[in-house]
Design a protein around this motif. Structure first.
Motif, PDB file in Angstrom:
ATOM      1  N   MET A 136       0.971  27.859  48.281  1.00 37.78           N
ATOM      2  CA  MET A 136       1.412  27.319  46.993  1.00 37.78           C
ATOM      3  C   MET A 136       2.669  28.065  46.559  1.00 37.78           C
ATOM      4  O   MET A 136       2.748  29.287  46.681  1.00 37.78           O
ATOM      5  N   LYS A 137       3.628  27.325  46.031  1.00 34.97           N
ATOM      6  CA  LYS A 137       4.843  27.927  45.505  1.00 34.97           C
ATOM      7  C   LYS A 137       4.557  28.518  44.131  1.00 34.97           C
ATOM      8  O   LYS A 137       3.711  28.021  43.380  1.00 34.97           O
ATOM      9  N   LEU A 138       5.301  29.592  43.808  1.00 38.50           N
ATOM     10  CA  LEU A 138       5.122  30.253  42.520  1.00 38.50           C
ATOM     11  C   LEU A 138       5.316  29.268  41.367  1.00 38.50           C
ATOM     12  O   LEU A 138       4.538  29.276  40.410  1.00 38.50           O
ATOM     13  N   LEU A 150      -4.491  28.628  35.311  1.00 36.53           N
ATOM     14  CA  LEU A 150      -3.922  29.356  36.444  1.00 36.53           C
ATOM     15  C   LEU A 150      -4.977  30.267  37.073  1.00 36.53           C
ATOM     16  O   LEU A 150      -5.141  30.302  38.290  1.00 36.53           O
ATOM     17  N   LEU A 151      -5.714  30.984  36.237  1.00 34.12           N
ATOM     18  CA  LEU A 151      -6.742  31.913  36.731  1.00 34.12           C
ATOM     19  C   LEU A 151      -7.886  31.179  37.425  1.00 34.12           C
ATOM     20  O   LEU A 151      -8.498  31.718  38.356  1.00 34.12           O
ATOM     21  N   ALA A 152      -8.172  29.968  36.996  1.00 36.20           N
ATOM     22  CA  ALA A 152      -9.286  29.203  37.567  1.00 36.20           C
ATOM     23  C   ALA A 152      -8.969  28.651  38.952  1.00 36.20           C
ATOM     24  O   ALA A 152      -9.880  28.270  39.686  1.00 36.20           O
ATOM     25  N   ASP A 153      -7.708  28.646  39.307  1.00 37.63           N
ATOM     26  CA  ASP A 153      -7.285  28.142  40.608  1.00 37.63           C
ATOM     27  C   ASP A 153      -7.029  29.341  41.523  1.00 37.63           C
ATOM     28  O   ASP A 153      -6.042  30.057  41.338  1.00 37.63           O
ATOM     29  N   PRO A 154      -7.890  29.602  42.509  1.00 32.92           N
ATOM     30  CA  PRO A 154      -7.753  30.819  43.316  1.00 32.92           C
ATOM     31  C   PRO A 154      -6.433  30.895  44.087  1.00 32.92           C
ATOM     32  O   PRO A 154      -5.890  31.983  44.258  1.00 32.92           O
ATOM     33  N   THR A 155      -5.914  29.771  44.505  1.00 30.85           N
ATOM     34  CA  THR A 155      -4.641  29.784  45.223  1.00 30.85           C
ATOM     35  C   THR A 155      -3.494  30.134  44.275  1.00 30.85           C
ATOM     36  O   THR A 155      -2.615  30.935  44.617  1.00 30.85           O
ATOM     37  N   ALA A 156      -3.507  29.565  43.088  1.00 26.79           N
ATOM     38  CA  ALA A 156      -2.473  29.867  42.094  1.00 26.79           C
ATOM     39  C   ALA A 156      -2.541  31.331  41.665  1.00 26.79           C
ATOM     40  O   ALA A 156      -1.509  32.014  41.588  1.00 26.79           O
ATOM     41  N   TYR A 157      -3.748  31.809  41.405  1.00 24.77           N
ATOM     42  CA  TYR A 157      -3.933  33.203  40.985  1.00 24.77           C
ATOM     43  C   TYR A 157      -3.432  34.147  42.073  1.00 24.77           C
ATOM     44  O   TYR A 157      -2.679  35.090  41.810  1.00 24.77           O
ATOM     45  N   SER A 158      -3.791  33.890  43.312  1.00 31.63           N
ATOM     46  CA  SER A 158      -3.346  34.709  44.435  1.00 31.63           C
ATOM     47  C   SER A 158      -1.827  34.672  44.576  1.00 31.63           C
ATOM     48  O   SER A 158      -1.193  35.702  44.834  1.00 31.63           O
ATOM     49  N   ALA A 208       3.284  37.535  43.981  1.00 29.18           N
ATOM     50  CA  ALA A 208       4.642  37.550  43.418  1.00 29.18           C
ATOM     51  C   ALA A 208       4.886  38.838  42.641  1.00 29.18           C
ATOM     52  O   ALA A 208       5.946  39.464  42.783  1.00 29.18           O
ATOM     53  N   PHE A 209       3.912  39.229  41.818  1.00 26.90           N
ATOM     54  CA  PHE A 209       4.029  40.512  41.111  1.00 26.90           C
ATOM     55  C   PHE A 209       4.163  41.653  42.119  1.00 26.90           C
ATOM     56  O   PHE A 209       5.063  42.473  42.032  1.00 26.90           O
ATOM     57  N   ALA A 210       3.251  41.716  43.071  1.00 22.45           N
ATOM     58  CA  ALA A 210       3.192  42.824  44.021  1.00 22.45           C
ATOM     59  C   ALA A 210       4.467  42.940  44.850  1.00 22.45           C
ATOM     60  O   ALA A 210       4.887  44.050  45.198  1.00 22.45           O
TER      61      ALA A 210
END
Length: 175
Positions: free
Chosen positions: A1-3, A29-37, A42-44
């Motif tokens: 998934m794109k950011l 966003l948090l409920a979607d594991p792919t989006a959350y990951s 991106a942060f990391a």
């Protein structure tokens, strides 16, 4: 998934918690594991080696703890007053809709630990400025501040730059 696809899941809630406030709801966003990951990665990717990832209560915790695991770093919470069990120091700050205080353990950043501070939203800058003050007072070497969402029209970046001119602020999205 794109950011961009992950960030598109953030929804606007007008007039919450008070009239005139546009609240950024990150729960889809948090409920979607792919989006959350995707967001955590991106942060990391913007963080070099650090000792600690610090999160600001409450929604900053959601990102900071996961980023700490991703970076093999420790996690330190900045909590609302009266929530930490050990000796603390605190700092008061203004919000878009009131005033509050956060605290951190006095030994959270002992021996000059390097730290990145994470929060979900940069609005007026009061909460992040308070966290930076506490980090400084407890001996941290702050590498940067990162936020999911920056609301540029509220002056938060400017407030932080004025008080902490050497601190880099990174936002995944700005409005």
């Amino acid at each position: 998934m794109k950011l961009a696809d992950a960030l598109s899941l953030i929804r606007d809630i007008p007039d919450y918690p008070k009239p005139g406030i546009l609240f950024k709801d990150i729960t889809p966003l948090l409920a979607d594991p792919t989006a959350y990951s995707t967001v955590i990665k991106a942060f990391a990717s913007q963080i070099d080696d650090v000792d600690v990832i610090a999160g600001i209560e409450a929604r900053g915790f959601i990102f900071a703890a996961a980023i700490a695991l991703e970076k093999s770093a420790g996690f330190v919470p900045f909590r609302k007053s009266g929530k930490l069990p050990f000796e603390t120091i605190g700092a008061k700050y203004g919000l878009e809709y009131g005033e509050d205080e956060i605290e951190v353990h006095i030994d959270a950043f002992a021996n000059g630990k390097t730290v990145v501070i994470i929060d979900d939203v940069l609005a007026t800058g009061g909460t992040i400025a308070a966290a930076l003050e506490l980090a400084e007072r407890t001996g941290a070497v702050v590498k940067s501040v990162q936020v999911l969402f920056e609301i540029s029209g509220l002056g938060g970046r400017e407030l932080i730059a004025k008080r902490f001119p050497k601190i880099e602020i990174k936002s995944l999205v700005t409005s």
